[in-house]
Design a protein around this motif. Structure first.
Motif, PDB file in Angstrom:
ATOM      1  N   ALA A   1       0.824  -1.207   0.000  1.00  0.00           N
ATOM      2  CA  ALA A   1       0.000   0.000   0.000  1.00  0.00           C
ATOM      3  C   ALA A   1       0.860   1.260   0.000  1.00  0.00           C
ATOM      4  CB  ALA A   1      -0.923   0.006   1.209  1.00  0.00           C
ATOM      5  N   LYS A   2       2.065   1.119   0.563  1.00  0.00           N
ATOM      6  CA  LYS A   2       2.967   2.273   0.647  1.00  0.00           C
ATOM      7  C   LYS A   2       4.143   2.171  -0.320  1.00  0.00           C
ATOM      8  CE  LYS A   2       1.917   3.211   5.507  1.00  0.00           C
ATOM      9  NZ  LYS A   2       2.481   3.373   6.882  1.00  0.00           N
ATOM     10  N   ASN A   3       4.127   1.132  -1.159  1.00  0.00           N
ATOM     11  CA  ASN A   3       5.224   0.931  -2.125  1.00  0.00           C
ATOM     12  C   ASN A   3       6.579   0.946  -1.440  1.00  0.00           C
ATOM     13  OD1 ASN A   3       3.248   0.903  -4.029  1.00  0.00           O
ATOM     14  ND2 ASN A   3       4.001   2.625  -5.216  1.00  0.00           N
ATOM     15  N   SER A   4       6.686   0.194  -0.361  1.00  0.00           N
ATOM     16  CA  SER A   4       7.946   0.213   0.378  1.00  0.00           C
ATOM     17  C   SER A   4       8.410  -1.191   0.738  1.00  0.00           C
ATOM     18  CB  SER A   4       7.800   1.053   1.646  1.00  0.00           C
ATOM     19  OG  SER A   4       6.910   0.429   2.555  1.00  0.00           O
ATOM     20  N   LEU A   5       9.709  -1.311   0.839  1.00  0.00           N
ATOM     21  CA  LEU A   5      10.396  -2.539   1.217  1.00  0.00           C
ATOM     22  C   LEU A   5      11.295  -2.197   2.401  1.00  0.00           C
ATOM     23  CD1 LEU A   5      11.342  -5.514   0.403  1.00  0.00           C
ATOM     24  CD2 LEU A   5      13.199  -4.348  -0.806  1.00  0.00           C
ATOM     25  N   ASN A   6      11.351  -3.090   3.376  1.00  0.00           N
ATOM     26  CA  ASN A   6      12.150  -2.826   4.562  1.00  0.00           C
ATOM     27  C   ASN A   6      13.092  -3.981   4.882  1.00  0.00           C
ATOM     28  OD1 ASN A   6      10.744  -0.275   5.422  1.00  0.00           O
ATOM     29  ND2 ASN A   6       9.016  -1.688   5.479  1.00  0.00           N
ATOM     30  N   LEU A   7      14.169  -3.649   5.544  1.00  0.00           N
ATOM     31  CA  LEU A   7      15.104  -4.654   6.028  1.00  0.00           C
ATOM     32  C   LEU A   7      15.447  -4.299   7.469  1.00  0.00           C
ATOM     33  CD1 LEU A   7      16.926  -7.120   5.463  1.00  0.00           C
ATOM     34  CD2 LEU A   7      18.734  -5.509   4.839  1.00  0.00           C
ATOM     35  N   GLN A   8      14.934  -5.076   8.406  1.00  0.00           N
ATOM     36  CA  GLN A   8      15.257  -4.901   9.813  1.00  0.00           C
ATOM     37  C   GLN A   8      16.482  -5.746  10.132  1.00  0.00           C
ATOM     38  OE1 GLN A   8      13.800  -2.884  12.215  1.00  0.00           O
ATOM     39  NE2 GLN A   8      15.515  -3.545  13.491  1.00  0.00           N
ATOM     40  N   MET A   9      17.532  -5.092  10.557  1.00  0.00           N
ATOM     41  CA  MET A   9      18.795  -5.757  10.837  1.00  0.00           C
ATOM     42  C   MET A   9      19.025  -5.746  12.337  1.00  0.00           C
ATOM     43  SD  MET A   9      20.862  -3.681   7.865  1.00  0.00           S
ATOM     44  CE  MET A   9      22.416  -4.506   8.155  1.00  0.00           C
ATOM     45  N   ASN A  10      19.054  -6.910  12.954  1.00  0.00           N
ATOM     46  CA  ASN A  10      19.292  -7.037  14.390  1.00  0.00           C
ATOM     47  C   ASN A  10      20.585  -7.806  14.637  1.00  0.00           C
ATOM     48  OD1 ASN A  10      16.825  -5.741  14.938  1.00  0.00           O
ATOM     49  ND2 ASN A  10      15.711  -7.685  14.986  1.00  0.00           N
ATOM     50  N   ASN A  11      21.160  -7.585  15.803  1.00  0.00           N
ATOM     51  CA  ASN A  11      22.394  -8.278  16.179  1.00  0.00           C
ATOM     52  C   ASN A  11      23.424  -8.201  15.048  1.00  0.00           C
ATOM     53  OD1 ASN A  11      24.166  -9.827  17.702  1.00  0.00           O
ATOM     54  ND2 ASN A  11      23.290 -11.766  17.025  1.00  0.00           N
ATOM     55  N   VAL A  12      23.662  -7.002  14.569  1.00  0.00           N
ATOM     56  CA  VAL A  12      24.560  -6.836  13.426  1.00  0.00           C
ATOM     57  C   VAL A  12      25.991  -7.159  13.823  1.00  0.00           C
ATOM     58  CG1 VAL A  12      23.080  -5.194  12.242  1.00  0.00           C
ATOM     59  CG2 VAL A  12      24.811  -4.366  13.857  1.00  0.00           C
ATOM     60  N   LYS A  13      26.769  -7.555  12.826  1.00  0.00           N
ATOM     61  CA  LYS A  13      28.164  -7.944  13.013  1.00  0.00           C
ATOM     62  C   LYS A  13      29.044  -7.101  12.097  1.00  0.00           C
ATOM     63  CE  LYS A  13      26.654 -12.728  13.741  1.00  0.00           C
ATOM     64  NZ  LYS A  13      26.803 -14.139  13.283  1.00  0.00           N
ATOM     65  N   PRO A  14      30.325  -6.972  12.424  1.00  0.00           N
ATOM     66  CA  PRO A  14      31.213  -6.200  11.544  1.00  0.00           C
ATOM     67  C   PRO A  14      31.196  -6.703  10.098  1.00  0.00           C
ATOM     68  CG  PRO A  14      32.273  -6.581  13.642  1.00  0.00           C
ATOM     69  CD  PRO A  14      30.992  -7.378  13.670  1.00  0.00           C
ATOM     70  N   GLU A  15      30.997  -7.990   9.905  1.00  0.00           N
ATOM     71  CA  GLU A  15      30.968  -8.537   8.547  1.00  0.00           C
ATOM     72  C   GLU A  15      29.700  -8.162   7.777  1.00  0.00           C
ATOM     73  OE1 GLU A  15      31.554 -10.231  11.386  1.00  0.00           O
ATOM     74  OE2 GLU A  15      30.628 -12.232  11.340  1.00  0.00           O
ATOM     75  N   ASP A  16      28.762  -7.502   8.437  1.00  0.00           N
ATOM     76  CA  ASP A  16      27.587  -6.992   7.733  1.00  0.00           C
ATOM     77  C   ASP A  16      27.873  -5.643   7.072  1.00  0.00           C
ATOM     78  OD1 ASP A  16      25.528  -8.181  10.443  1.00  0.00           O
ATOM     79  OD2 ASP A  16      25.867  -9.137   8.489  1.00  0.00           O
ATOM     80  N   THR A  17      29.043  -5.094   7.305  1.00  0.00           N
ATOM     81  CA  THR A  17      29.410  -3.820   6.707  1.00  0.00           C
ATOM     82  C   THR A  17      29.442  -3.931   5.186  1.00  0.00           C
ATOM     83  OG1 THR A  17      30.686  -3.098   8.628  1.00  0.00           O
ATOM     84  CG2 THR A  17      31.246  -2.106   6.499  1.00  0.00           C
ATOM     85  N   ALA A  18      28.679  -3.068   4.531  1.00  0.00           N
ATOM     86  CA  ALA A  18      28.571  -3.119   3.071  1.00  0.00           C
ATOM     87  C   ALA A  18      27.653  -1.991   2.612  1.00  0.00           C
ATOM     88  CB  ALA A  18      27.997  -4.459   2.609  1.00  0.00           C
ATOM     89  N   VAL A  19      27.617  -1.802   1.304  1.00  0.00           N
ATOM     90  CA  VAL A  19      26.561  -0.986   0.702  1.00  0.00           C
ATOM     91  C   VAL A  19      25.391  -1.918   0.419  1.00  0.00           C
ATOM     92  CG1 VAL A  19      25.889   0.455  -1.237  1.00  0.00           C
ATOM     93  CG2 VAL A  19      28.227   0.614  -0.310  1.00  0.00           C
ATOM     94  N   TYR A  20      24.228  -1.523   0.886  1.00  0.00           N
ATOM     95  CA  TYR A  20      23.025  -2.338   0.724  1.00  0.00           C
ATOM     96  C   TYR A  20      22.155  -1.767  -0.396  1.00  0.00           C
ATOM     97  CZ  TYR A  20      24.048  -5.105   4.840  1.00  0.00           C
ATOM     98  OH  TYR A  20      24.636  -5.985   5.729  1.00  0.00           O
ATOM     99  N   TYR A  21      21.726  -2.675  -1.277  1.00  0.00           N
ATOM    100  CA  TYR A  21      20.923  -2.295  -2.427  1.00  0.00           C
ATOM    101  C   TYR A  21      19.571  -3.004  -2.386  1.00  0.00           C
ATOM    102  CZ  TYR A  21      25.422  -0.866  -4.421  1.00  0.00           C
ATOM    103  OH  TYR A  21      26.634  -0.284  -4.647  1.00  0.00           O
ATOM    104  N   CYS A  22      18.520  -2.305  -2.759  1.00  0.00           N
ATOM    105  CA  CYS A  22      17.268  -2.998  -3.016  1.00  0.00           C
ATOM    106  C   CYS A  22      17.126  -3.165  -4.526  1.00  0.00           C
ATOM    107  CB  CYS A  22      16.066  -2.272  -2.415  1.00  0.00           C
ATOM    108  SG  CYS A  22      15.673  -0.677  -3.130  1.00  0.00           S
ATOM    109  N   ALA A  23      16.404  -4.197  -4.900  1.00  0.00           N
ATOM    110  CA  ALA A  23      16.259  -4.534  -6.303  1.00  0.00           C
ATOM    111  C   ALA A  23      14.856  -5.058  -6.567  1.00  0.00           C
ATOM    112  CB  ALA A  23      17.289  -5.576  -6.704  1.00  0.00           C
ATOM    113  N   ALA A  24      14.381  -4.869  -7.785  1.00  0.00           N
ATOM    114  CA  ALA A  24      13.049  -5.318  -8.178  1.00  0.00           C
ATOM    115  C   ALA A  24      13.135  -6.136  -9.453  1.00  0.00           C
ATOM    116  CB  ALA A  24      12.130  -4.121  -8.399  1.00  0.00           C
ATOM    117  N   GLY A  25      12.349  -7.217  -9.507  1.00  0.00           N
ATOM    118  CA  GLY A  25      12.303  -8.055 -10.702  1.00  0.00           C
ATOM    119  C   GLY A  25      10.977  -8.771 -10.793  1.00  0.00           C
ATOM    120  N   LEU A  26      10.750  -9.440 -11.906  1.00  0.00           N
ATOM    121  CA  LEU A  26       9.477 -10.123 -12.084  1.00  0.00           C
ATOM    122  C   LEU A  26       9.436 -11.469 -11.369  1.00  0.00           C
ATOM    123  CD1 LEU A  26       8.641  -9.202 -15.781  1.00  0.00           C
ATOM    124  CD2 LEU A  26       7.800  -8.189 -13.648  1.00  0.00           C
TER     125      LEU A  26
END
Length: 122
Positions: A75-100
């Motif tokens: 309804a809001k045209n939105s995508l979310n990513l809740q990240m808990n208990n993050v670790k140093p190895e989660d360091t990165a550029v995060y991208y969202c993507a859309a496909g069929l």
């Protein structure tokens, strides 16, 4: 055509939480499978997780399973990513993507956001 804009990245301490969002505009959002990928310096773009158009099925990479949660609000045209208990190895550029469809391959997705930096300090 779908335009995607990520937000919510930043600096967080290990063990903390962060919530990323992806705002979509353009074509009918619910028609698209959506995914999160990430890319650390010097590494290939890596699948994080994906969700089908209805939101009824969600897939995660083993490295984030149990820590990250993907959701979408059609309804809001939105995508979310809740990240808990993050670790140093989660360091990165995060991208969202859309496909069929949805898969762990970048080739499945036709539209990409510009990315948002997540840095996890130890």
């Amino acid at each position: 055509q779908v335009q995607l804009v990520e937000s919510g990245g930043g600096l967080v301490q290990a063990g903390g939480s962060l919530r990323l969002s992806c705002a979509a505009s353009g074509d009918i959002f619910r028609s698209y499978g959506m995914a999160w990928f990430r890319q650390a310096p010097g590494k290939e773009r890596e699948f994080v997780g994906a969700i089908i158009g209805s939101g009824g099925k969600i897939f995660y990479a083993d490295s984030v399973k149990g820590r990250f949660t993907i959701s979408r609000d059609n309804a809001k045209n939105s995508l979310n990513l809740q990240m808990n208990n993050v670790k140093p190895e989660d360091t990165a550029v995060y991208y969202c993507a859309a496909g069929l469809g949805v898969s762990s391959s970048t080739r499945t997705y036709d539209y990409w956001g510009q990315g948002t930096q997540v840095t996890v300090s130890s």
